[in-house]
Scaffold this active site. Structure first.
Site, mmCIF file in Angstrom:
data_model
loop_
_atom_site.group_PDB
_atom_site.id
_atom_site.type_symbol
_atom_site.label_atom_id
_atom_site.label_comp_id
_atom_site.label_asym_id
_atom_site.label_seq_id
_atom_site.Cartn_x
_atom_site.Cartn_y
_atom_site.Cartn_z
ATOM 1 N N ASN A 13 58.301 14.226 14.390
ATOM 2 C CA ASN A 13 59.470 13.467 13.930
ATOM 3 C C ASN A 13 59.038 12.014 13.799
ATOM 4 O O ASN A 13 58.908 11.316 14.800
ATOM 5 C CB ASN A 13 60.610 13.634 14.949
ATOM 6 C CG ASN A 13 61.784 12.717 14.670
ATOM 7 O OD1 ASN A 13 61.895 12.133 13.598
ATOM 8 N ND2 ASN A 13 62.676 12.601 15.656
ATOM 9 N N TRP A 14 58.813 11.587 12.567
ATOM 10 C CA TRP A 14 58.284 10.231 12.352
ATOM 11 C C TRP A 14 59.358 9.157 12.530
ATOM 12 O O TRP A 14 59.044 7.967 12.550
ATOM 13 C CB TRP A 14 57.676 10.112 10.951
ATOM 14 C CG TRP A 14 56.440 10.932 10.739
ATOM 15 C CD1 TRP A 14 55.898 11.864 11.595
ATOM 16 C CD2 TRP A 14 55.577 10.903 9.598
ATOM 17 N NE1 TRP A 14 54.765 12.410 11.047
ATOM 18 C CE2 TRP A 14 54.541 11.838 9.815
ATOM 19 C CE3 TRP A 14 55.579 10.182 8.396
ATOM 20 C CZ2 TRP A 14 53.527 12.069 8.886
ATOM 21 C CZ3 TRP A 14 54.568 10.407 7.467
ATOM 22 C CH2 TRP A 14 53.549 11.335 7.719
ATOM 23 N N LYS A 15 60.619 9.588 12.598
ATOM 24 C CA LYS A 15 61.747 8.634 12.706
ATOM 25 C C LYS A 15 61.662 7.613 11.558
ATOM 26 O O LYS A 15 61.188 7.949 10.478
ATOM 27 C CB LYS A 15 61.769 7.982 14.089
ATOM 28 C CG LYS A 15 61.724 9.044 15.204
ATOM 29 C CD LYS A 15 62.003 8.519 16.574
ATOM 30 C CE LYS A 15 61.917 9.664 17.586
ATOM 31 N NZ LYS A 15 62.283 9.268 18.934
ATOM 32 N N HIS A 46 69.804 15.006 16.531
ATOM 33 C CA HIS A 46 68.895 14.214 17.364
ATOM 34 C C HIS A 46 69.719 13.214 18.172
ATOM 35 O O HIS A 46 70.709 12.666 17.682
ATOM 36 C CB HIS A 46 67.861 13.495 16.495
ATOM 37 C CG HIS A 46 66.772 12.877 17.316
ATOM 38 N ND1 HIS A 46 66.938 11.687 17.980
ATOM 39 C CD2 HIS A 46 65.530 13.317 17.623
ATOM 40 C CE1 HIS A 46 65.823 11.426 18.652
ATOM 41 N NE2 HIS A 46 64.961 12.387 18.452
ATOM 42 N N GLU A 66 69.290 10.240 18.886
ATOM 43 C CA GLU A 66 69.443 8.904 18.279
ATOM 44 C C GLU A 66 70.585 8.916 17.263
ATOM 45 O O GLU A 66 71.303 7.931 17.107
ATOM 46 C CB GLU A 66 68.109 8.462 17.660
ATOM 47 C CG GLU A 66 67.142 8.038 18.753
ATOM 48 C CD GLU A 66 65.666 8.223 18.429
ATOM 49 O OE1 GLU A 66 65.322 8.395 17.256
ATOM 50 O OE2 GLU A 66 64.866 8.205 19.386
ATOM 51 N N GLU A 124 65.651 18.105 24.328
ATOM 52 C CA GLU A 124 65.104 16.755 24.474
ATOM 53 C C GLU A 124 65.953 15.957 25.459
ATOM 54 O O GLU A 124 66.984 15.392 25.076
ATOM 55 C CB GLU A 124 65.115 16.034 23.123
ATOM 56 C CG GLU A 124 64.256 16.692 22.073
ATOM 57 C CD GLU A 124 63.815 15.696 21.011
ATOM 58 O OE1 GLU A 124 62.603 15.557 20.820
ATOM 59 O OE2 GLU A 124 64.682 15.032 20.407
ATOM 60 N N GLY A 141 60.667 8.655 24.245
ATOM 61 C CA GLY A 141 60.054 7.344 24.056
ATOM 62 C C GLY A 141 59.827 6.560 25.340
ATOM 63 O O GLY A 141 59.567 5.359 25.300
ATOM 64 N N SER A 180 58.450 12.427 25.011
ATOM 65 C CA SER A 180 57.177 11.942 25.560
ATOM 66 C C SER A 180 56.086 13.006 25.618
ATOM 67 O O SER A 180 55.280 13.026 26.556
ATOM 68 C CB SER A 180 57.386 11.291 26.937
ATOM 69 O OG SER A 180 58.200 10.134 26.804
ATOM 70 N N GLY A 197 57.722 12.697 18.855
ATOM 71 C CA GLY A 197 58.080 11.462 18.170
ATOM 72 C C GLY A 197 56.873 10.555 18.048
ATOM 73 O O GLY A 197 56.025 10.724 17.162
ATOM 74 N N GLY A 198 56.766 9.583 18.952
ATOM 75 C CA GLY A 198 55.736 8.549 18.869
ATOM 76 C C GLY A 198 54.331 9.070 18.610
ATOM 77 O O GLY A 198 53.603 8.543 17.753
HETATM 78 P P1 PGA Z 1 58.983 10.818 21.715
HETATM 79 O O1 PGA Z 1 60.260 11.243 20.806
HETATM 80 O O2 PGA Z 1 57.961 11.897 21.541
HETATM 81 O O3 PGA Z 1 58.549 9.499 21.134
HETATM 82 O O4 PGA Z 1 59.464 10.718 23.109
HETATM 83 C C1 PGA Z 1 60.692 12.566 20.735
HETATM 84 C C2 PGA Z 1 61.865 12.672 19.794
HETATM 85 O O5 PGA Z 1 62.693 11.766 19.763
HETATM 86 O O6 PGA Z 1 61.997 13.667 19.049
#
Ligand code: PGA
Length: 248
Positions: free
Chosen positions: A9-11, A95, A97, A165, A171, A209, A230-231
């Site tokens: 997930n590149w956001k 998600h 966010e 999640e 993050g 993470s 994510g990251g």
């Molecule tokens: P993260 O994000 O790997 O940076 O913790 C995961 C996500 O939000 O899908």
């Protein structure tokens, strides 16, 4: 054994030059033959160029959100049929966010997932508790409520993947213990069994993470069927290492 899925997930990250270069590297890496399925979810601006890069290659393309309607006066939104038309096979919905920053409710998530499935997209539906909910011992109940209120009736284990999640792990560099992940994934599987025929057979990803260094340990948990990353999905080295840590 369910085949594991490693989803990036590149956001809201990635410009054309570096995003397409990263997609090419991932495609080449996966082309060497990997047991897991691999999905990348770039920002909407990069879907079309990356669709060309993954075409006929063993990497799936997904979006990070969709609107519930097919089209119309919804400035700034993107519909499920548009994502399908752009070359997506998957879309992430719910998600944390989007739930937190765009006020999306479980009902909104269900409507989006319904639209996605109706338009031939597979869904990655995210659930997870806040730190306060976890500390109060409510994680299982919160996740069950999210599933009951957001899994659409049309979903099947083949078209719907759950991503667990925990919000406090996204993050932050923190993850639950492997025992905690195992327990909540088994709980999610039980809830899914009550929501759809064959629901216990569906895929449940862990997200929050996931890094190159902890991927092998997390992906070895029996009820973890992959990762939503994510990251670490923004770095070729890290994402490739996570792909390599997955089992088939
Ligand atoms: P993260 O994000 O790997 O940076 O913790 C995961 C996500 O939000 O899908």
């Amino acid at each position: 054994m369910r085949r594991q899925l490693i989803a990036g997930n590149w956001k809201m990250n990635g410009f054309r030059a570096e995003g397409t270069a990263l997609a090419r590297e991932i495609v080449d890496h996966v082309g060497l033959g990997k047991p897991a399925e691999v999905l990348i979810c770039p920002p909407a601006t990069l879907l079309l160029p990356i669709a060309d890069i993954v075409a006929d290659r063993p990497v799936l393309l997904g979006a990070q959100d969709c609107h519930r309607a097919k089209g119309g006066a919804f400035t700034g939104d993107i519909s499920a049929p548009m994502l399908k038309d752009a070359g997506c096979s998957h879309v992430i919905v719910g998600h944390s966010e989007r739930r937190a920053l765009h006020g999306e409710t479980n009902a909104d998530v269900r409507a989006k997932a319904t639209a996605a499935l109706a338009n031939g997209l597979s869904v990655i539906l995210c659930v997870g508790e806040t730190e306060a909910e976890r500390d109060a011992g409510h994680a299982r109940a919160i996740v069950a409520t999210q599933l009951e209120a957001s899994v659409p009736p049309a979903a099947t284990p083949a078209t719907l993947t759950i991503a667990y999640e925990p919000i406090w792990a996204i993050g932050t560099g923190w993850t639950p213990s492997c025992d905690d992940i195992d327990a909540i994934h088994r709980h999610i599987r039980e809830v899914m069994g009550s929501l759809m025929a064959g629901g216990t057979d569906g895929r449940i990803l862990y997200g929050g993470s996931v890094k190159a260094l902890n991927a092998a340990e997390l992906l070895a948990i029996p009820d973890v069927d992959g990762a939503l990353v994510g990251g670490a999905s923004l770095s070729y080295q890290d994402f490739a290492a996570i792909i390599d840590a997955a089992r088939g």
